[in-house]
Scaffold this motif. Structure first.
Motif, PDB file in Angstrom:
ATOM      1  N   CYS A 422       0.856  -1.173   0.000  1.00  0.00           N
ATOM      2  CA  CYS A 422       0.000   0.000   0.000  1.00  0.00           C
ATOM      3  C   CYS A 422       0.897   1.229   0.000  1.00  0.00           C
ATOM      4  O   CYS A 422       1.702   1.406   0.915  1.00  0.00           O
ATOM      5  CB  CYS A 422      -0.914  -0.005   1.228  1.00  0.00           C
ATOM      6  SG  CYS A 422      -1.832   1.539   1.370  1.00  0.00           S
ATOM      7  N   CYS A 425      -0.275   3.681   3.241  1.00  0.00           N
ATOM      8  CA  CYS A 425       0.090   3.468   4.648  1.00  0.00           C
ATOM      9  C   CYS A 425       1.282   2.519   4.795  1.00  0.00           C
ATOM     10  O   CYS A 425       1.741   2.282   5.902  1.00  0.00           O
ATOM     11  CB  CYS A 425      -1.104   2.943   5.439  1.00  0.00           C
ATOM     12  SG  CYS A 425      -1.515   1.229   5.077  1.00  0.00           S
ATOM     13  N   CYS A 438      -6.349  -1.539   0.034  1.00  0.00           N
ATOM     14  CA  CYS A 438      -5.622  -1.838   1.263  1.00  0.00           C
ATOM     15  C   CYS A 438      -6.613  -2.200   2.364  1.00  0.00           C
ATOM     16  O   CYS A 438      -7.572  -1.455   2.604  1.00  0.00           O
ATOM     17  CB  CYS A 438      -4.799  -0.619   1.680  1.00  0.00           C
ATOM     18  SG  CYS A 438      -4.052  -0.820   3.305  1.00  0.00           S
ATOM     19  N   CYS A 441      -6.197   0.797   5.238  1.00  0.00           N
ATOM     20  CA  CYS A 441      -6.570   2.204   5.046  1.00  0.00           C
ATOM     21  C   CYS A 441      -7.506   2.411   3.865  1.00  0.00           C
ATOM     22  O   CYS A 441      -7.859   3.529   3.526  1.00  0.00           O
ATOM     23  CB  CYS A 441      -5.326   3.082   4.897  1.00  0.00           C
ATOM     24  SG  CYS A 441      -4.523   2.857   3.295  1.00  0.00           S
TER      25      CYS A 441
END
Ligand SMILES: [Zn+2]
Ligand SMILES: [Zn+2]
Length: 884
Positions: A422, A425, A438, A441
């Protein structure tokens, strides 16, 4: 299907081999079906490189596999020889890169997706090339079952295996020192690196102590990497340096200060005994650094250029240019103590020959050690057997020294690593299916790991991924584990052992029960066959010249348990001659072969009949044992000896008077019996020889009047008819054989080969031997081409030549046969010739050079030759004495 056209006059394999293969294929003889009523027999074919071409190693391995597949098929097993090909990551990518290079295109110009498309195009074009070559050898597999390591279902297996290992904690990412090719820009496995001896230098460089109290001199073969040194190391036992351990030095050309450490890895006899430690660019230094918690500084980048980590003047330089610059600067500033010439091994990329740069990078690893204990167990407890057995020790040694396996490759062609990052994050997600969002997040800014997996990460799953694993398919249930794996010992480490580890780890079962390791094929001087030496022998050329059967026979005949095969292409003549012999024998027998194989009336058989039946059945019995124990050479030699020596040289010869002199119209008893036996034996011969020489045997079988229109390849392999095995008859025959050979020898020695009017005498106290001779008198006279053999009660009075066979002495009176003077002259000339050879051998045997350098077997062979000549000379002298 019965092909009743006339047999060709001469054996010409190119006239029928292709036709025969088509006949097999169109009949569906090789089709694989699930058949629960039969026992299975499975061999996974080592998948060749998809863009590769056939070499002699394939020739040997495929012949051996096909030999077993055909034998087991005829034995009634439901066979499955799993065919397929390997995408061969780096090798294939390189082929395509080079192709594009010629058009002035770089892979970066195309971009990843288009480049991979291009590779697929090339692969599709090449795909059938190697299979077509394998068909020429006679590989009897169901080609519709072919797999490719990048097929959808096999890719699913690869991803599943990765994720499973990751979830179980056996796959991890780490900084690691790997073999790096700056040209291909990828990590390479040890097997992809060639060690080449190079003449270079050993440089000794003075590093001043930081406290200003003297200096320490280090020895190195790579001065340019000193810019990345993080320590100087000495051996802890080295008294010269003990007092310096723990002190610090100023690293020349930089303004860094690094420690002096002690580590037993350092060889005190290498150069000055002190070495520089560059953890990011040397695998041993990397290990030392881990032990001593030293930092690593990367000074050479992925393209072989110096990084911003080095002082300004060196940044961006090519590593070779940097070396010169560093040496100059050291010299100028008085740090260079000494330069000596030095020869050492340098790693080269096996694909492009660029010098390897050991390099520190982020890579994915499999913790093989933690998953390998079952692979040891299954061999230890005999579940998996390795032939020849001596390889077991090497198998265990390798498991003892097993290291982490670097599985990531910086390539575009291959299985993408199923790891997603990701970008929002930073989460790392390992998943069998593509990740779009993700889980933490919810960002859709996701990137997949750009690297692909090592090719072996797909081929280590081969025995079960080809059957549908991880799905629980019917094929997997039926055909797994396999029975046999045949491969060259050179890939024991990086393929075979890994397959055993994979099988036991993922399926709980070993992937196969028997492993047969073939010898390597070298050229006639024992050198490895290599492109650079231009000493390879192309199997297709051999097939075109001598026929596939000749290739197959010769390769198996040369497969001894031990040594590699030193192959002289002329040796294939032996296979061709054997096929030719069989062809001619068949042609001779053809007019007498019957339409049905009648039961043999054993009580009417003569000694020759009983003997050949016994010999045949002993051969069949032995063959089963040779197959079971992988005594390949014996499989070939026992059939060869039976057909050539027993059947052709003796039995067929012994039949001739019956066939030539009998009135066929009246069909007398012996004639009918012998025609019956010929049919029976020919049927056996074609069947037992079929797995080894499938083409000629099928071609001849199509001319057997008793074939009922069937194909040989699906006939039942004949069993042993124990009732025909008779040691007594074999012994009796062996006596006659020796007697006849002795007569022939005596005739030859006296230059009387062509004389058919000779009369031999024999003397014996052994009544059995006398009975045999008297009973078999007619055949002896015929086979030895003599007029008479008569019993005498005492040695003849006149001069004679003689020979001893068992308890019997054979005589030929030569008083009037041989011109005494001429014969003595001939013998004397012979002795002079032999003495000259003897003298040469004696000089050789006494030479110090020979005694110290020649192999033990060669010395023994020469000694034997010498003593044999000595013996022959004695015999000849004795003959002269008898003549005078
Ligand atoms: Zn390379
Ligand atoms: Zn995220």
């Amino acid at each position: 299907m019965n092909n009743k056209t006339d047999l060709n006059d001469r054996y010409n394999p190119s006239e029928f081999e292709e036709k025969i293969y088509k006949l097999w294929e169109s009949s569906g003889a090789f089709k694989v079906r699930i058949d629960k009523s039969k026992k299975n027999y499975v061999i996974p074919m080592p998948p060749p490189n998809v863009t590769g071409i056939l070499h002699m190693g394939h020739g040997l391995q495929d012949t051996i596999q096909d030999l077993y597949i055909r034998y087991k098929r005829m034995k009634g097993f439901n066979v499955f020889w799993i065919p397929g090909k390997d995408h061969a990551g780096i090798a294939t990518q390189n082929v395509v890169e080079k192709m594009l290079e010629k058009q002035g295109i770089k892979k970066e110009d195309l971009g990843r997706d288009d480049f991979v498309k291009k590779v697929w195009e090339v692969v599709e074009k090449h795909k059938d090339h190697i299979s077509k070559q394998k068909i020429k050898i006679g590989d009897s597999c169901d080609w519709s079952k072919e797999k490719f390591t990048l097929d959808k279902d096999l890719s699913r297996a690869v991803t599943h295996a990765f994720v499973e290992l990751y979830n179980r904690g056996f796959i991890f990412k780490g900084k690691y020192i790997v073999n790096w090719c700056p040209r291909c820009e990828t990590a390479l496995s040890d097997e992809e690196v060639d060690k080449i001896t190079e003449n270079s230098f050993l440089w000794e460089i003075r590093y001043p102590l930081a406290d200003g109290d003297g200096s320490i001199t280090v020895s190195t073969t790579r001065p340019e990497t000193m810019l990345g040194d993080t320590a100087v190391a000495v051996n802890p036992q080295d008294l010269r340096y003990k007092h310096l351990v723990g002190k610090k030095v100023n690293l020349p050309l930089t303004n860094r200060v690094i420690p002096i450490i002690a580590d037993s890895y350092v060889d005190p006899d290498f150069g000055s005994g002190a070495v520089k430690i560059t953890p990011a660019h040397d695998p041993n230094d990397f290990d030392v650094a881990r032990r001593h918690n030293l930092p690593s500084i990367v000074v050479i980048d992925s393209k072989g250029k110096m990084t911003p980590q080095v002082p300004q003047p060196y940044r961006g330089l090519d590593r070779d240019t940097c070396r010169e610059r560093v040496i100059n600067d050291l010299k100028e500033r008085g740090y260079l103590v000494k330069t000596t010439e030095y020869t050492h091994n340098v790693g080269k990329c096996s694909r492009c020959n660029t010098t390897i740069e050991p390099s520190l990078s982020d890579q994915w690893f499999v913790d093989l050690k933690s998953i390998s204990s079952r692979a040891r167990e299954v061999v230890e407890n005999g579940t998996v057997k390795i032939y020849p057995k001596r390889w077991e020790k090497i198998y265990f040694d390798w498991l003892d020294n097993i290291r982490e396996w670097c599985i990531s490759r910086q390539l575009w062609w291959g299985h993408r690593i199923p790891v997603f990052y990701c970008k929002n994050c930073g989460k790392q997600i390992v998943s069998e299916s593509e990740v779009k969002r993700c889980p933490d997040c919810n960002s859709d800014n996701i990137e997949q790991d750009p690297d692909v997996l090592d090719t072996w990460f797909s081929s280590w799953l081969w025995p079960f991924s080809t059957l549908g694993w991880p799905l629980n398919t019917e094929e997997l249930e039926q055909f797994y584990p396999a029975d046999l794996l045949v491969s060259g010992y050179d890939i024991l480490f990086f393929w075979i052992i890994k397959m055993v580890i994979a099988g036991t780890t993922f399926t709980g079962k070993p992937p196969f029960y028997d492993i047969y390791l073939t010898p390597l094929i070298r050229d006639k001087f024992g050198r490895k066959m290599a492109k650079s030496l231009n000493n390879g022998i192309d199997p297709i050329e051999i097939i075109n010249k001598y026929g596939a059967d000749a290739l197959r026979f010769t390769l198996v005949y040369l497969s001894t348990d031990g040594q590699d095969i030193s192959l002289d292409p002329l040796k294939f003549e032996m296979g061709r001659n054997f096929a030719n012999k069989l062809f001619n024998a068949f042609k001779f027998c053809y007019p007498y072969l019957k339409e049905t194989i009648e039961p043999i009336r054993y009580d009417e058989c003569d000694l020759y009949d009983r003997w050949i039946l016994s010999k045949l059945q002993t051969t069949v019995r032995n063959l089963d044992q040779y197959y079971d124990n992988y005594k390949l050479q014996f499989i070939a030699s026992s059939i060869y000896n039976f057909i050539w020596h027993d059947f052709c040289d003796w039995y067929i010869e012994s039949c001739k008077p019956f066939f030539f002199n009998s009135d066929k119209e009246t069909a007398n008893q012996a004639y009918v019996r012998k025609a019956n036996i010929l049919t029976y034996i020919m049927d056996y011969i074609l069947k037992i020889l079929h797995p080894l020489m499938p083409f000629i045997t099928e071609e001849l079988y199509q001319h057997m009047k008793s074939n009922n229109g069937n194909l040989l390849t699906i006939q039942k392999y004949p069993g042993v008819e124990e009732k025909y095995i008779s040691d007594i008859d074999e012994k009796k025959f062996s006596f006659i054989e020796n007697l006849i050979v002795s007569m022939r020898t005596i005739k030859a020695e006296l230059n009387l080969h062509s004389r058919k009017d000779l009369e031999f005498f024999y003397l014996t106290k052994n009544s059995d031997e006398k009975n045999i001779i008297e009973k078999e008198k007619d055949s002896i006279k015929f086979l030895a081409s003599i007029k008479e053999i008569k019993f005498i009660a005492k040695e003849p009075d006149s001069r004679f030549s003689s020979s001893v066979i068992s308890d019997t002495i054979l005589y030929l009176v030569i008083e009037d046969l041989v011109d005494k003077k001429k014969e003595i002259e001939r013998l004397k000339k012979e002795i002079v010739k032999l003495e000259a050879t003897k003298e040469k051998l004696s000089i050789k045997l006494n030479s110090e050079d020979f005694k110290s350098k020649a192999k033990k077997e060669i010395i023994e062979k020469t000694e034997k030759e010498y003593s044999e000549i000595e013996k022959t000379v004695e015999i000849l002298k004795d003959k002269i004495n008898k003549l005078t």
